[in-house]
Design a protein around this motif. Sequence first.
Motif, mmCIF file in Angstrom:
data_model
loop_
_atom_site.group_PDB
_atom_site.id
_atom_site.type_symbol
_atom_site.label_atom_id
_atom_site.label_comp_id
_atom_site.label_asym_id
_atom_site.label_seq_id
_atom_site.Cartn_x
_atom_site.Cartn_y
_atom_site.Cartn_z
ATOM 1 N N GLY A 1 0.804 -1.214 0.000
ATOM 2 C CA GLY A 1 0.000 0.000 0.000
ATOM 3 C C GLY A 1 0.835 1.260 0.000
ATOM 4 O O GLY A 1 1.823 1.404 -0.725
ATOM 5 N N GLY A 2 0.429 2.204 0.863
ATOM 6 C CA GLY A 2 1.110 3.485 0.945
ATOM 7 C C GLY A 2 2.514 3.404 1.515
ATOM 8 O O GLY A 2 3.328 4.312 1.302
ATOM 9 N N LEU A 3 2.822 2.326 2.245
ATOM 10 C CA LEU A 3 4.168 2.180 2.796
ATOM 11 C C LEU A 3 5.182 2.028 1.669
ATOM 12 O O LEU A 3 6.265 2.627 1.697
ATOM 13 N N LYS A 4 4.854 1.220 0.696
ATOM 14 C CA LYS A 4 5.748 1.032 -0.446
ATOM 15 C C LYS A 4 5.903 2.326 -1.227
ATOM 16 O O LYS A 4 6.988 2.636 -1.751
ATOM 17 N N GLU A 5 4.843 3.092 -1.292
ATOM 18 C CA GLU A 5 4.857 4.314 -2.095
ATOM 19 C C GLU A 5 5.631 5.443 -1.438
ATOM 20 O O GLU A 5 6.222 6.283 -2.133
ATOM 21 N N THR A 6 5.659 5.494 -0.110
ATOM 22 C CA THR A 6 6.221 6.649 0.590
ATOM 23 C C THR A 6 7.582 6.406 1.223
ATOM 24 O O THR A 6 8.253 7.369 1.595
ATOM 25 N N VAL A 7 7.990 5.144 1.363
ATOM 26 C CA VAL A 7 9.276 4.854 2.004
ATOM 27 C C VAL A 7 10.213 4.227 0.973
ATOM 28 O O VAL A 7 10.160 3.021 0.708
ATOM 29 N N GLN A 8 11.061 5.051 0.383
ATOM 30 C CA GLN A 8 12.060 4.535 -0.553
ATOM 31 C C GLN A 8 13.149 3.827 0.249
ATOM 32 O O GLN A 8 13.750 4.414 1.149
ATOM 33 N N PRO A 9 13.426 2.557 -0.053
ATOM 34 C CA PRO A 9 14.404 1.826 0.756
ATOM 35 C C PRO A 9 15.838 2.311 0.529
ATOM 36 O O PRO A 9 16.195 2.756 -0.558
ATOM 37 N N TYR A 10 16.627 2.198 1.572
ATOM 38 C CA TYR A 10 18.030 2.600 1.541
ATOM 39 C C TYR A 10 18.811 1.778 0.526
ATOM 40 O O TYR A 10 18.703 0.544 0.489
ATOM 41 N N ASN A 11 19.589 2.465 -0.298
ATOM 42 C CA ASN A 11 20.464 1.832 -1.276
ATOM 43 C C ASN A 11 21.899 2.231 -0.945
ATOM 44 O O ASN A 11 22.286 3.394 -1.122
ATOM 45 N N VAL A 12 22.673 1.283 -0.443
ATOM 46 C CA VAL A 12 24.022 1.586 0.029
ATOM 47 C C VAL A 12 24.941 2.009 -1.103
ATOM 48 O O VAL A 12 25.887 2.794 -0.894
ATOM 49 N N TYR A 13 24.698 1.545 -2.324
ATOM 50 C CA TYR A 13 25.576 1.854 -3.454
ATOM 51 C C TYR A 13 25.315 3.252 -4.013
ATOM 52 O O TYR A 13 26.248 3.976 -4.366
ATOM 53 N N GLU A 14 24.042 3.610 -4.094
ATOM 54 C CA GLU A 14 23.685 4.931 -4.627
ATOM 55 C C GLU A 14 23.519 5.975 -3.534
ATOM 56 O O GLU A 14 23.387 7.155 -3.821
ATOM 57 N N GLN A 15 23.541 5.519 -2.266
ATOM 58 C CA GLN A 15 23.311 6.412 -1.126
ATOM 59 C C GLN A 15 22.003 7.193 -1.308
ATOM 60 O O GLN A 15 21.952 8.419 -1.258
ATOM 61 N N THR A 16 20.918 6.437 -1.532
ATOM 62 C CA THR A 16 19.577 7.002 -1.637
ATOM 63 C C THR A 16 18.671 6.270 -0.655
ATOM 64 O O THR A 16 19.048 5.251 -0.072
#
Length: 486
Positions: free
Chosen positions: A405-420
């Motif tokens: 739901g909205g959790l997937k849409e609003t919480v971009q997961p941490y990406n250690v390689y791109e630092q996002t």
Amino acid sequence: MKNILLASSECVPFIKTGGLADVVGALPKEFDKRYWDVRVIMPYYSKIPKKYTDDFQYIGQFYIGCGANNQNRYVGVFSYEYDGITFYFIDNQEFFFQDYIYSDFYFDIKRFSYFDKAVLSVLPMIGFRPDLIHCHDWQTGLIPVYLKTEFAGTQYYQGIKTIMTIHNLRFQGIWSKEYLISVTGLEPHLFSSDKIGLYKDGNMLKGGLTYADYLTTVSKNYSYEIQAPYYGEQLEGLLYARRMDMMGIVNGIDYEVFNPATDPHITKNYSVQDFRTKKVYNKLALQKKLGLTEDKHKFMIGIVSRLTNQKGLDLIRYAFERIVDDHTQFVVLGTGDFQYEEMFRWFANRYPDRVAAIISYDDEMAHQLYAGCDAYLMPSAFEPCGLSQLIALRYGTVPIVRETGGLKETVQPYNVYEQTGVGFSFANYNAEDMLYTINYAKKVYFEKKRNWNNIIERGMVEDHSWRHSREQYENIYNYLLGETFD
């Protein structure tokens, strides 16, 4: 000037059981009053605080009938202005002067059927003819039905548009067709499977979804999920058929109420500029207040939630002993199902130095928890939108969520390689996956503190205010009222 009426069973600051009340209370304030006159109508509950009801203005009264089992019902009408918004209240002591907001479905269906007909019936009396009625959740599902059936022959009501917003599809207002006919007064033929009927039952929400001019739900991802059987709650066919008339709009939060820089409830105010040095004082104060070990280096996980199976609490129960290790503390605030209340009480008694369970709802404590914790856990089985993760981001408390739901849409997961990314997430509804993600978050917290602080900073600068949501609602309103999207 365009007239919009929001109809809801609850609304802050008057009464609240969940996020629905926050949405209906916050959205009207966002519209430009030069072009929009947005008002709200809701029941007059006895639980509304006296500081508001003392200033309610009496408008008038009349009687309506809603079927053989719901006849000759008194309708009192009151108004009140708050924060520049006009609110209307439907008064009926038999239905709304109770010690609870919601009770058993049998009674709720009867009283909200009455409420839906009363909403339309009061319009000539209050002198406000809406161009559009925005209905929220199953409790208002019959408003579009009444408008296009029983009220359709009256010129006053012709041309009024309706929107039906789904906040949680699991709750639909279902009971036998015979009972619904007896408490609504609607014609039996309306309870066929292509209208309000669902197998042998009647369904109030389905009525709204069938008869409303447009549908919305509280996140784009949830709008896709509910078109398939797993999340569709037996309405996936209808929702798929109406997919071209449906939009997902993520809820916002009130940035004045939820602002760590000015929040009067927290120990130390902070902002994105100085959270690295100031946020920790809120953790220490929370540890002291709750009797936990006072140590700024502990990893503190928080939850503010209704304690129900929707929230993934069975996953937490399975993995809890491995979550609360020597370096981790866990704080939960909320009420709900007895089994989960007792579960958290038991863990708090077993680990008094690292677990705290506040089985109540305390708004001040909620703010302190958002400010004091390092991470916020939401492993929901489903979550149409979710507001807690948005508040957590605002307070620099990193969300750990399941991708639904909205959790997937609003919480971009941490990406250690791109630092996002602004949080951590897992896809499968599985306790081991949740535990792995929590442990990964801990690893970043303890071993890569600069990266952790960058995650916080990215989350705090995101804009989850109502501005974006309001713009999307404006576009839909304009579209239904004959204007084009921006």
